[in-house]
Design a protein around this motif. Structure first.
Motif, mmCIF file in Angstrom:
data_model
loop_
_atom_site.group_PDB
_atom_site.id
_atom_site.type_symbol
_atom_site.label_atom_id
_atom_site.label_comp_id
_atom_site.label_asym_id
_atom_site.label_seq_id
_atom_site.Cartn_x
_atom_site.Cartn_y
_atom_site.Cartn_z
ATOM 1 N N THR A 1 -44.880 22.411 -7.889
ATOM 2 C CA THR A 1 -45.627 22.779 -8.634
ATOM 3 C C THR A 1 -44.972 23.804 -9.596
ATOM 4 O O THR A 1 -45.093 23.803 -10.946
ATOM 5 C CB THR A 1 -46.423 24.080 -7.744
ATOM 6 O OG1 THR A 1 -47.203 23.184 -6.940
ATOM 7 C CG2 THR A 1 -47.199 24.963 -8.757
ATOM 8 N N ARG A 2 -43.644 24.229 -9.335
ATOM 9 C CA ARG A 2 -42.747 25.013 -10.132
ATOM 10 C C ARG A 2 -42.144 23.990 -11.201
ATOM 11 O O ARG A 2 -42.120 24.590 -12.626
ATOM 12 C CB ARG A 2 -41.754 25.984 -9.334
ATOM 13 C CG ARG A 2 -42.152 27.091 -8.553
ATOM 14 C CD ARG A 2 -41.162 27.793 -8.069
ATOM 15 N NE ARG A 2 -40.150 27.274 -7.264
ATOM 16 C CZ ARG A 2 -40.218 27.248 -5.842
ATOM 17 N NH1 ARG A 2 -41.235 27.949 -5.458
ATOM 18 N NH2 ARG A 2 -39.332 26.576 -5.132
ATOM 19 N N ARG A 3 -41.879 22.788 -10.743
ATOM 20 C CA ARG A 3 -41.176 21.906 -11.767
ATOM 21 C C ARG A 3 -42.133 21.794 -12.622
ATOM 22 O O ARG A 3 -41.907 21.566 -14.037
ATOM 23 C CB ARG A 3 -40.756 20.737 -10.938
ATOM 24 C CG ARG A 3 -39.704 20.008 -11.964
ATOM 25 C CD ARG A 3 -39.292 18.514 -10.889
ATOM 26 N NE ARG A 3 -38.029 18.284 -11.401
ATOM 27 C CZ ARG A 3 -38.169 17.275 -12.437
ATOM 28 N NH1 ARG A 3 -39.175 17.150 -13.117
ATOM 29 N NH2 ARG A 3 -36.963 16.680 -12.961
ATOM 30 N N THR A 4 -43.482 21.306 -12.423
ATOM 31 C CA THR A 4 -44.531 21.079 -13.433
ATOM 32 C C THR A 4 -44.808 22.025 -14.497
ATOM 33 O O THR A 4 -44.735 22.118 -15.689
ATOM 34 C CB THR A 4 -45.790 20.765 -12.881
ATOM 35 O OG1 THR A 4 -45.615 19.520 -11.715
ATOM 36 C CG2 THR A 4 -46.952 20.388 -13.658
ATOM 37 N N GLN A 5 -44.648 23.325 -13.921
ATOM 38 C CA GLN A 5 -44.739 24.608 -14.837
ATOM 39 C C GLN A 5 -43.638 24.672 -15.644
ATOM 40 O O GLN A 5 -43.929 25.042 -16.899
ATOM 41 C CB GLN A 5 -44.929 25.724 -14.003
ATOM 42 C CG GLN A 5 -46.269 25.764 -13.094
ATOM 43 C CD GLN A 5 -46.347 26.957 -12.292
ATOM 44 O OE1 GLN A 5 -45.472 27.683 -11.965
ATOM 45 N NE2 GLN A 5 -47.446 27.277 -11.600
ATOM 46 N N LEU A 6 -42.411 24.576 -15.318
ATOM 47 C CA LEU A 6 -41.354 24.710 -16.190
ATOM 48 C C LEU A 6 -41.113 23.554 -17.197
ATOM 49 O O LEU A 6 -40.638 23.850 -18.255
ATOM 50 C CB LEU A 6 -40.152 24.660 -15.265
ATOM 51 C CG LEU A 6 -39.827 25.921 -14.314
ATOM 52 C CD1 LEU A 6 -38.671 25.633 -13.204
ATOM 53 C CD2 LEU A 6 -39.309 27.044 -15.159
ATOM 54 N N SER A 7 -41.654 22.365 -16.842
ATOM 55 C CA SER A 7 -41.605 21.135 -17.858
ATOM 56 C C SER A 7 -42.390 21.359 -18.839
ATOM 57 O O SER A 7 -42.176 20.652 -20.101
ATOM 58 C CB SER A 7 -41.915 19.987 -17.077
ATOM 59 O OG SER A 7 -43.375 20.075 -16.735
ATOM 60 N N LYS A 8 -43.402 22.330 -18.793
ATOM 61 C CA LYS A 8 -44.252 22.459 -19.937
ATOM 62 C C LYS A 8 -43.492 23.545 -20.955
ATOM 63 O O LYS A 8 -44.041 23.880 -22.125
ATOM 64 C CB LYS A 8 -45.544 23.474 -19.571
ATOM 65 C CG LYS A 8 -46.312 22.476 -18.588
ATOM 66 C CD LYS A 8 -47.717 22.906 -18.281
ATOM 67 C CE LYS A 8 -48.461 22.137 -17.206
ATOM 68 N NZ LYS A 8 -49.607 23.004 -16.747
ATOM 69 N N ASP A 9 -42.466 24.052 -20.471
ATOM 70 C CA ASP A 9 -41.541 25.024 -21.468
ATOM 71 C C ASP A 9 -40.244 24.531 -21.801
ATOM 72 O O ASP A 9 -39.185 25.167 -21.081
ATOM 73 C CB ASP A 9 -41.741 26.298 -20.850
ATOM 74 C CG ASP A 9 -40.903 27.495 -21.901
ATOM 75 O OD1 ASP A 9 -40.789 26.791 -23.009
ATOM 76 O OD2 ASP A 9 -41.151 28.691 -21.266
ATOM 77 N N PRO A 10 -40.186 23.298 -22.392
ATOM 78 C CA PRO A 10 -38.751 22.711 -22.544
ATOM 79 C C PRO A 10 -37.717 23.871 -23.127
ATOM 80 O O PRO A 10 -36.466 23.712 -22.953
ATOM 81 C CB PRO A 10 -39.107 21.635 -23.264
ATOM 82 C CG PRO A 10 -40.092 21.633 -24.015
ATOM 83 C CD PRO A 10 -40.959 22.508 -23.090
ATOM 84 N N GLY A 11 -38.200 24.783 -24.249
ATOM 85 C CA GLY A 11 -37.447 25.686 -24.619
ATOM 86 C C GLY A 11 -36.587 26.527 -23.801
ATOM 87 O O GLY A 11 -35.657 26.930 -23.930
ATOM 88 N N TYR A 12 -37.356 27.083 -22.624
ATOM 89 C CA TYR A 12 -36.982 27.914 -21.726
ATOM 90 C C TYR A 12 -35.642 27.142 -21.071
ATOM 91 O O TYR A 12 -34.688 27.763 -20.662
ATOM 92 C CB TYR A 12 -37.926 28.289 -20.759
ATOM 93 C CG TYR A 12 -37.436 28.940 -19.376
ATOM 94 C CD1 TYR A 12 -36.919 30.331 -19.662
ATOM 95 C CD2 TYR A 12 -37.180 28.338 -18.348
ATOM 96 C CE1 TYR A 12 -36.068 30.811 -18.446
ATOM 97 C CE2 TYR A 12 -36.789 29.060 -17.239
ATOM 98 C CZ TYR A 12 -36.207 30.370 -17.283
ATOM 99 O OH TYR A 12 -35.571 30.885 -16.118
ATOM 100 N N VAL A 13 -35.985 25.963 -20.688
ATOM 101 C CA VAL A 13 -34.792 25.039 -19.785
ATOM 102 C C VAL A 13 -33.586 24.933 -20.754
ATOM 103 O O VAL A 13 -32.526 25.144 -20.192
ATOM 104 C CB VAL A 13 -35.451 23.834 -19.378
ATOM 105 C CG1 VAL A 13 -34.285 22.966 -18.859
ATOM 106 C CG2 VAL A 13 -36.631 23.918 -18.327
ATOM 107 N N LEU A 14 -33.771 24.592 -21.983
ATOM 108 C CA LEU A 14 -32.660 24.297 -23.071
ATOM 109 C C LEU A 14 -31.934 25.647 -22.982
ATOM 110 O O LEU A 14 -30.683 25.638 -23.052
ATOM 111 C CB LEU A 14 -33.461 23.818 -24.135
ATOM 112 C CG LEU A 14 -32.153 23.639 -25.317
ATOM 113 C CD1 LEU A 14 -31.240 22.440 -24.679
ATOM 114 C CD2 LEU A 14 -33.028 22.907 -26.422
ATOM 115 N N ASP A 15 -32.761 26.948 -23.177
ATOM 116 C CA ASP A 15 -32.050 28.009 -23.418
ATOM 117 C C ASP A 15 -31.108 28.442 -22.274
ATOM 118 O O ASP A 15 -30.030 29.095 -22.458
ATOM 119 C CB ASP A 15 -32.934 29.175 -23.670
ATOM 120 C CG ASP A 15 -33.672 29.221 -25.394
ATOM 121 O OD1 ASP A 15 -33.037 28.333 -26.033
ATOM 122 O OD2 ASP A 15 -34.806 29.726 -25.370
#
Length: 333
Positions: free
Chosen positions: A290-304
């Motif tokens: 569930t968390r992974r799905t939510q995070l994948s919707k915000d690739p900018g956050y992951v890249l930052d």
């Protein structure tokens, strides 16, 4: 008090699986407050046997970072950084290659086993053979004193410390600390097919992002005791993947021991044991998915997250490289 420095990480060759969770991710979560922790996205190392497919390595950087964040790695407490964007690591690797011989690299048990497993023969990529020196650079650049590794990786830490001692002796002072290999209590999990190694490419792993149906299908397909043909027959737990996974993931150790005893005496079917494991894995992986799905919707956050962690790591590793160069007495402009 200064916290001990811990360095760990993963090759970016694809999403992580439950073997990574049992063997390393759970320990990393536990170390976030007690250690200064650096988590390396090892894309350069991934190229040592994936140079034919750099796109897979590039794509997997964000996949592995997503897995880190999804299991609960907190980038404010653990520095997530990208190996290829830390130039000091490559520079230290080059320096350290002058402190180790080809024959010593070839004698490293971990390297020998991996060369045999991959069928390289004498066509060994130079980057693969020199990996122990590169890992020494990774560890020492952060001045890590704690390195969690599997038992099969311990010889790499031993060789890192050999290089550290030679560098310190040449500089005539203790520039770099030696590291201690910490072996997780849970060893490497076998694949669901009973083979010794669970791997992303072997199709015998359960990804952290697996769906409920994929988890259930994997558990149903797990290797048990091929001679346990009837429920009333005594069964073997040695080499039985279901019990190996229960040992790793079931927190109720008393219940697991009771199941083992019942299974060995006879009267306990594989389906009952697999149902228990299925429930446990569903409860473990559901929130991660569930968390992974939510995070994948915000690739900018992951890249930052990767960028900011890499910038912090670059400051640390550049400082170590400058210190090594200075104390070795190399020419400075």
């Amino acid at each position: 008090m200064t916290k001990p420095i811990i360095l760990t990480g993963d090759r970016t060759t694809g999403p992580l699986h439950i073997g990574h969770y049992a063997g390393s991710l759970a320990n990393r979560l536990a170390c976030q407050d007690s250690h200064e922790q650096f988590l390396l996205l090892a894309d350069t190392q991934a190229l040592t046997d994936n140079a034919h497919d750099p796109e897979k390595v590039r794509r997997s950087v964000t996949e592995v970072a997503l897995d880190y964040l999804a299991v609960g790695i907190d980038p404010t407490r653990t520095t997530i950084c990208l190996q290829s964007h830390l130039p000091a690591l490559a520079e230290l690797s080059m320096l350290y290659l002058n402190f180790v011989t080809v024959s010593r690299l070839e004698r490293n048990p971990t390297v020998k086993d991996e060369i045999r497993a991959r069928g390289f023969g004498r066509d060994i990529p130079a980057g693969f053979l020199c990996y122990p020196a590169a890992q020494a650079a990774d560890i020492t650049a952060f001045k890590a004193t704690v390195v969690p590794v599997g038992e099969d990786q311990a010889p790499l830490i031993e060789q890192t410390n050999e290089i550290v001692r030679r560098v310190n002796a040449t500089a005539n002072q203790q520039i770099l600390p030696e590291a201690v290999a910490v072996i997780p209590k849970t060893g490497r999990l076998p694949g669901i097919d009973g083979k010794a190694k669970m791997s992303k490419s072997g199709g015998n792993a359960i990804p952290l992002s697996a769906s409920p149906d994929e988890i259930s299908a994997a558990v149903k397909a797990m290797f048990t005791d091929p001679n346990h043909l009837r429920i009333e027959d005594p069964g073997r737990i040695e080499g039985n993947v279901v019990f190996t996974y229960l040992d790793a993931f079931d927190r109720d150790k008393t219940a697991v021991e009771a199941l083992k005893e019942h299974y060995q005496q006879g009267g306990l079917g594989d389906g009952v044991v697999k149902k228990r494991l299925d429930d446990i894995l569903q409860a473990l992986l559901g929130p991660i998915r569930t968390r992974r799905t939510q995070l994948s919707k915000d690739p900018g956050y992951v890249l930052d997250t990767i960028k900011q962690g890499t910038e912090r790591a670059r400051e640390r590793t550049d400082a170590t490289k400058r210190e090594v160069v200075e104390h070795l007495g190399l020419f400075r402009l």
